[in-house]
Design a protein around this motif. Structure first.
Motif, PDB file in Angstrom:
ATOM      1  N   ASP A  28       0.835  -1.268   0.044  1.00 47.67           N
ATOM      2  CA  ASP A  28       0.017   0.038  -0.017  1.00 47.67           C
ATOM      3  C   ASP A  28       1.034   1.287  -0.098  1.00 47.67           C
ATOM      4  OD1 ASP A  28      -2.185   1.506   0.081  1.00 47.67           O
ATOM      5  OD2 ASP A  28      -2.242   1.544   2.352  1.00 47.67           O
ATOM      6  N   THR A  29       0.388   2.484  -0.755  1.00 46.62           N
ATOM      7  CA  THR A  29       1.142   3.627  -0.604  1.00 46.62           C
ATOM      8  C   THR A  29       0.339   4.672  -0.379  1.00 46.62           C
ATOM      9  OG1 THR A  29       0.581   3.977  -3.186  1.00 46.62           O
ATOM     10  CG2 THR A  29       2.645   2.658  -2.452  1.00 46.62           C
ATOM     11  N   GLU A  30       0.989   5.813  -0.147  1.00 42.85           N
ATOM     12  CA  GLU A  30       0.639   7.270   0.021  1.00 42.85           C
ATOM     13  C   GLU A  30       1.556   8.217  -1.034  1.00 42.85           C
ATOM     14  OE1 GLU A  30      -2.356   7.755   1.054  1.00 42.85           O
ATOM     15  OE2 GLU A  30      -2.861   6.114   2.482  1.00 42.85           O
ATOM     16  N   THR A  31       0.829   9.133  -1.601  1.00 41.31           N
ATOM     17  CA  THR A  31       1.599   9.952  -2.356  1.00 41.31           C
ATOM     18  C   THR A  31       1.376  11.514  -2.189  1.00 41.31           C
ATOM     19  OG1 THR A  31      -0.209   9.970  -4.063  1.00 41.31           O
ATOM     20  CG2 THR A  31       1.350   8.032  -4.066  1.00 41.31           C
ATOM     21  N   THR A  32       2.188  12.272  -2.930  1.00 42.21           N
ATOM     22  CA  THR A  32       1.865  13.502  -2.931  1.00 42.21           C
ATOM     23  C   THR A  32       0.782  14.192  -3.718  1.00 42.21           C
ATOM     24  OG1 THR A  32       3.612  14.100  -4.925  1.00 42.21           O
ATOM     25  CG2 THR A  32       4.252  14.211  -2.624  1.00 42.21           C
ATOM     26  N   GLY A  33       0.351  13.387  -4.573  1.00 47.70           N
ATOM     27  CA  GLY A  33      -0.919  13.735  -5.648  1.00 47.70           C
ATOM     28  C   GLY A  33      -1.516  12.447  -6.392  1.00 47.70           C
ATOM     29  N   ILE A  34      -1.975  12.539  -7.398  1.00 45.37           N
ATOM     30  CA  ILE A  34      -2.595  11.331  -8.126  1.00 45.37           C
ATOM     31  C   ILE A  34      -1.817  10.811  -9.432  1.00 45.37           C
ATOM     32  CG2 ILE A  34      -4.773  11.895  -7.086  1.00 45.37           C
ATOM     33  CD1 ILE A  34      -5.637  13.094  -9.962  1.00 45.37           C
ATOM     34  N   ASP A  35      -0.657  11.582  -9.916  1.00 44.57           N
ATOM     35  CA  ASP A  35      -0.061  11.171 -10.836  1.00 44.57           C
ATOM     36  C   ASP A  35       1.347  11.372 -10.946  1.00 44.57           C
ATOM     37  OD1 ASP A  35       0.468  10.673 -13.641  1.00 44.57           O
ATOM     38  OD2 ASP A  35      -1.084  11.904 -14.631  1.00 44.57           O
ATOM     39  N   PRO A  36       2.133  10.394 -10.953  1.00 45.50           N
ATOM     40  CA  PRO A  36       3.528  10.350 -11.123  1.00 45.50           C
ATOM     41  C   PRO A  36       3.979  11.069 -12.386  1.00 45.50           C
ATOM     42  CG  PRO A  36       2.848   8.163 -11.530  1.00 45.50           C
ATOM     43  CD  PRO A  36       1.763   9.026 -11.035  1.00 45.50           C
ATOM     44  N   SER A  37       3.245  10.979 -13.486  1.00 44.45           N
ATOM     45  CA  SER A  37       3.873  11.916 -14.765  1.00 44.45           C
ATOM     46  C   SER A  37       3.797  13.189 -14.405  1.00 44.45           C
ATOM     47  CB  SER A  37       3.061  11.135 -15.916  1.00 44.45           C
ATOM     48  OG  SER A  37       1.756  11.689 -15.902  1.00 44.45           O
ATOM     49  N   HIS A  38       3.010  13.701 -13.565  1.00 43.96           N
ATOM     50  CA  HIS A  38       2.924  15.207 -13.165  1.00 43.96           C
ATOM     51  C   HIS A  38       3.832  15.421 -12.266  1.00 43.96           C
ATOM     52  CE1 HIS A  38      -1.242  14.928 -15.116  1.00 43.96           C
ATOM     53  NE2 HIS A  38      -0.034  15.530 -16.050  1.00 43.96           N
ATOM     54  N   GLY A  39       4.763  14.713 -11.859  1.00 41.26           N
ATOM     55  CA  GLY A  39       5.667  14.869 -10.822  1.00 41.26           C
ATOM     56  C   GLY A  39       5.371  14.597  -9.451  1.00 41.26           C
ATOM     57  N   HIS A  40       4.200  14.004  -9.219  1.00 44.28           N
ATOM     58  CA  HIS A  40       3.930  13.763  -7.974  1.00 44.28           C
ATOM     59  C   HIS A  40       4.657  12.508  -7.428  1.00 44.28           C
ATOM     60  CE1 HIS A  40       0.188  15.874  -7.862  1.00 44.28           C
ATOM     61  NE2 HIS A  40       0.056  15.885  -9.268  1.00 44.28           N
ATOM     62  N   ARG A  41       4.921  12.221  -6.094  1.00 41.86           N
ATOM     63  CA  ARG A  41       5.847  11.334  -5.726  1.00 41.86           C
ATOM     64  C   ARG A  41       5.188  10.403  -4.418  1.00 41.86           C
ATOM     65  NH1 ARG A  41      11.233  13.130  -5.902  1.00 41.86           N
ATOM     66  NH2 ARG A  41      11.607  10.995  -5.326  1.00 41.86           N
ATOM     67  N   LEU A  42       5.787   9.123  -4.368  1.00 43.14           N
ATOM     68  CA  LEU A  42       5.475   8.306  -3.313  1.00 43.14           C
ATOM     69  C   LEU A  42       6.106   8.919  -1.811  1.00 43.14           C
ATOM     70  CD1 LEU A  42       4.492   5.440  -3.271  1.00 43.14           C
ATOM     71  CD2 LEU A  42       6.871   4.870  -3.081  1.00 43.14           C
ATOM     72  N   ILE A  43       5.272   8.997  -0.819  1.00 41.64           N
ATOM     73  CA  ILE A  43       5.651   9.416   0.380  1.00 41.64           C
ATOM     74  C   ILE A  43       5.613   8.443   1.515  1.00 41.64           C
ATOM     75  CG2 ILE A  43       5.280  11.981  -0.058  1.00 41.64           C
ATOM     76  CD1 ILE A  43       2.536  11.695   1.445  1.00 41.64           C
ATOM     77  N   ASP A 101      -2.554  19.997  -1.020  1.00 41.60           N
ATOM     78  CA  ASP A 101      -3.497  20.033   0.230  1.00 41.60           C
ATOM     79  C   ASP A 101      -4.440  18.920  -0.070  1.00 41.60           C
ATOM     80  OD1 ASP A 101      -2.230  22.128   1.304  1.00 41.60           O
ATOM     81  OD2 ASP A 101      -3.614  23.609   0.340  1.00 41.60           O
ATOM     82  N   GLU A 102      -4.953  18.565  -1.294  1.00 40.92           N
ATOM     83  CA  GLU A 102      -6.000  17.513  -1.420  1.00 40.92           C
ATOM     84  C   GLU A 102      -5.514  16.141  -1.148  1.00 40.92           C
ATOM     85  OE1 GLU A 102      -5.026  19.465  -3.917  1.00 40.92           O
ATOM     86  OE2 GLU A 102      -6.836  20.785  -4.354  1.00 40.92           O
ATOM     87  N   ALA A 103      -4.272  16.053  -1.212  1.00 38.98           N
ATOM     88  CA  ALA A 103      -3.624  14.635  -0.727  1.00 38.98           C
ATOM     89  C   ALA A 103      -3.594  14.708   0.941  1.00 38.98           C
ATOM     90  CB  ALA A 103      -2.091  14.507  -1.424  1.00 38.98           C
ATOM     91  N   ILE A 104      -3.060  15.831   1.407  1.00 44.44           N
ATOM     92  CA  ILE A 104      -2.878  15.919   2.900  1.00 44.44           C
ATOM     93  C   ILE A 104      -4.223  15.503   3.367  1.00 44.44           C
ATOM     94  CG2 ILE A 104      -2.652  17.419   4.711  1.00 44.44           C
ATOM     95  CD1 ILE A 104      -0.376  18.519   2.957  1.00 44.44           C
ATOM     96  N   ALA A 105      -5.404  16.121   2.742  1.00 45.66           N
ATOM     97  CA  ALA A 105      -6.872  15.679   3.368  1.00 45.66           C
ATOM     98  C   ALA A 105      -7.325  14.298   3.348  1.00 45.66           C
ATOM     99  CB  ALA A 105      -7.964  16.570   2.329  1.00 45.66           C
ATOM    100  N   VAL A 106      -6.619  13.601   2.495  1.00 47.98           N
ATOM    101  CA  VAL A 106      -6.918  12.262   2.063  1.00 47.98           C
ATOM    102  C   VAL A 106      -6.138  11.462   3.513  1.00 47.98           C
ATOM    103  CG1 VAL A 106      -6.527   9.890   0.855  1.00 47.98           C
ATOM    104  CG2 VAL A 106      -7.552  12.094   0.058  1.00 47.98           C
ATOM    105  N   HIS A 107      -4.606  11.638   3.387  1.00 48.87           N
ATOM    106  CA  HIS A 107      -3.686  10.851   4.463  1.00 48.87           C
ATOM    107  C   HIS A 107      -3.117  11.555   5.631  1.00 48.87           C
ATOM    108  CE1 HIS A 107      -0.656  12.762   2.226  1.00 48.87           C
ATOM    109  NE2 HIS A 107      -0.621  12.198   0.860  1.00 48.87           N
TER     110      HIS A 107
END
Length: 108
Positions: free
Chosen positions: A7-22, A51-57
């Motif tokens: 299972d993972t959590e990330t900075t956003g929803i798309d790695p092709s847009h520079g989002h990263r695994l956290i 902010d949207e990702a922080i609201a999730v995790h």
């Protein structure tokens, strides 16, 4: 049969847009039973968590600031994963991020 639950959590929803695994967590199963082997780590993504990702995790930029980079723990993670089949709730999402992080640090 050996398998890994991932299972993972990330900075956003798309790695092709520079989002990263956290965050990544893995549990090893053999014949559908937990073995006690696991891997869990938070990572500094070297970018702002949306902010949207922080609201999730709930994983904030301040919390992640002193965490290691993915590349610093990649070998340990790969040692656990080996060639075992991976099980994930949102597999294409999790595997997309995992593959992007591995590629970024020169691993398959």
């Amino acid at each position: 049969m050996r398998q890994i639950i991932l299972d993972t959590e990330t900075t956003g929803i798309d790695p092709s847009h520079g989002h990263r695994l956290i965050e990544i967590g893995c549990l090893e199963l053999i014949n559908r039973r937990l073995t006690g082997k696991s891997f869990h780590q938070y990572f500094n993504p070297e970018r702002v968590v949306e902010d949207e990702a922080i609201a999730v995790h709930g994983l904030t930029n301040a919390f992640l600031a002193d965490k290691p980079l993915f590349s610093a723990r990649a070998d340990e993670l790969l040692d656990l994963l080996g060639d075992a089949p991976l099980i994930a709730h949102n597999a294409s999402f999790d595997f997309g991020f995992l593959n992007a992080e591995l590629a970024a640090c020169g691993r398959d």
